[in-house]
Design an enzyme around this catalytic site. Structure first.
Site, PDB file in Angstrom:
ATOM      1  N   ALA A  64      10.117   2.427  -1.270  1.00 60.52           N
ATOM      2  CA  ALA A  64      10.078   3.276  -2.464  1.00 60.52           C
ATOM      3  C   ALA A  64      11.200   4.315  -2.416  1.00 60.52           C
ATOM      4  O   ALA A  64      11.853   4.580  -3.437  1.00 60.52           O
ATOM      5  CB  ALA A  64       8.719   3.954  -2.597  1.00 60.52           C
ATOM      6  N   ALA A  86       0.820  -1.211   0.000  1.00 60.80           N
ATOM      7  CA  ALA A  86       0.000   0.000   0.000  1.00 60.80           C
ATOM      8  C   ALA A  86       0.854   1.261   0.000  1.00 60.80           C
ATOM      9  O   ALA A  86       1.733   1.420   0.847  1.00 60.80           O
ATOM     10  CB  ALA A  86      -0.925   0.021   1.211  1.00 60.80           C
ATOM     11  N   GLY A  97       6.339   1.241   5.781  1.00 58.75           N
ATOM     12  CA  GLY A  97       7.255   0.292   5.145  1.00 58.75           C
ATOM     13  C   GLY A  97       7.360   0.495   3.645  1.00 58.75           C
ATOM     14  O   GLY A  97       8.455   0.478   3.072  1.00 58.75           O
ATOM     15  N   CYS A  98       6.230   0.719   3.006  1.00 59.09           N
ATOM     16  CA  CYS A  98       6.220   0.899   1.555  1.00 59.09           C
ATOM     17  C   CYS A  98       6.882   2.217   1.171  1.00 59.09           C
ATOM     18  O   CYS A  98       7.544   2.308   0.129  1.00 59.09           O
ATOM     19  CB  CYS A  98       4.794   0.819   1.017  1.00 59.09           C
ATOM     20  SG  CYS A  98       4.057  -0.820   1.285  1.00 59.09           S
ATOM     21  N   THR A  99       6.750   3.231   2.017  1.00 59.90           N
ATOM     22  CA  THR A  99       7.430   4.499   1.774  1.00 59.90           C
ATOM     23  C   THR A  99       8.934   4.303   1.877  1.00 59.90           C
ATOM     24  O   THR A  99       9.694   4.784   1.025  1.00 59.90           O
ATOM     25  CB  THR A  99       6.939   5.576   2.766  1.00 59.90           C
ATOM     26  OG1 THR A  99       5.541   5.781   2.558  1.00 59.90           O
ATOM     27  CG2 THR A  99       7.697   6.879   2.586  1.00 59.90           C
TER      28      THR A  99
END
Length: 155
Positions: free
Chosen positions: A50, A40, A45-47
């Site tokens: 990325a 998401a 974590g995804c930030t």
């Protein structure tokens, strides 16, 4: 759920990017491509993941690699994520989860000790013909790009 392995042909996809333009795997042929799947946009974590790809994009590009991130998020959310965090590579939208499933990146996983169904954080490295060279499932958001660079001999 089928998991892909080195030597497999990467499943084709045609997905919308953050601006609503269609990006296809076919259109990336002739380049080495890192395709990573994340749960998401705009989550911690995804930030982190990325931003790690963002910060390493120049060296990956110098070694001949393009990077594409895929999540079930809608293009509008991906645009906010891209703009907020200055993500400098395509973020693709797979709300149907068809591409996630084709890569084995959606299914049962363990989260906080419970079995849930969702996106399995995964990374694939494809050669210029679209053959999988590296298939990694259940990767960690933090430190993953550094490990991938080591695996690719870029450090």
């Amino acid at each position: 759920m089928t998991r892909l392995a080195p030597g497999d042909t990467a499943p084709d996809f045609a997905l919308l990017d953050a601006d609503g333009a269609t990006v296809t795997l076919e259109g990336l042929r002739g380049r080495k491509v890192v395709v990573y799947f994340y749960p998401a946009a705009m989550t911690p974590g995804c930030t982190k993941q990325a931003c790690d790809f963002r910060d390493n994009l120049a060296s990956l590009a110098a070694a001949g690699y393009a990077v594409v991130g895929i999540s079930p998020d809608k293009p509008e959310k991906l645009a906010k994520f891209r703009d907020r965090d200055a993500v400098n590579f395509p973020l693709l939208s797979d709300p149907s989860r068809e591409t996630l499933q084709a890569y084995g990146a959606f299914g049962e996983k363990t989260m906080y000790g419970k079995t849930v169904t969702g996106v399995i954080r995964s990374t694939f490295v494809l050669d210029e013909q679209g053959t999988i060279e590296v298939a990694q499932y259940n990767v960690k958001a933090t430190g993953h790009v550094a490990k991938l660079r080591r695996d690719l001999g870029l450090d």
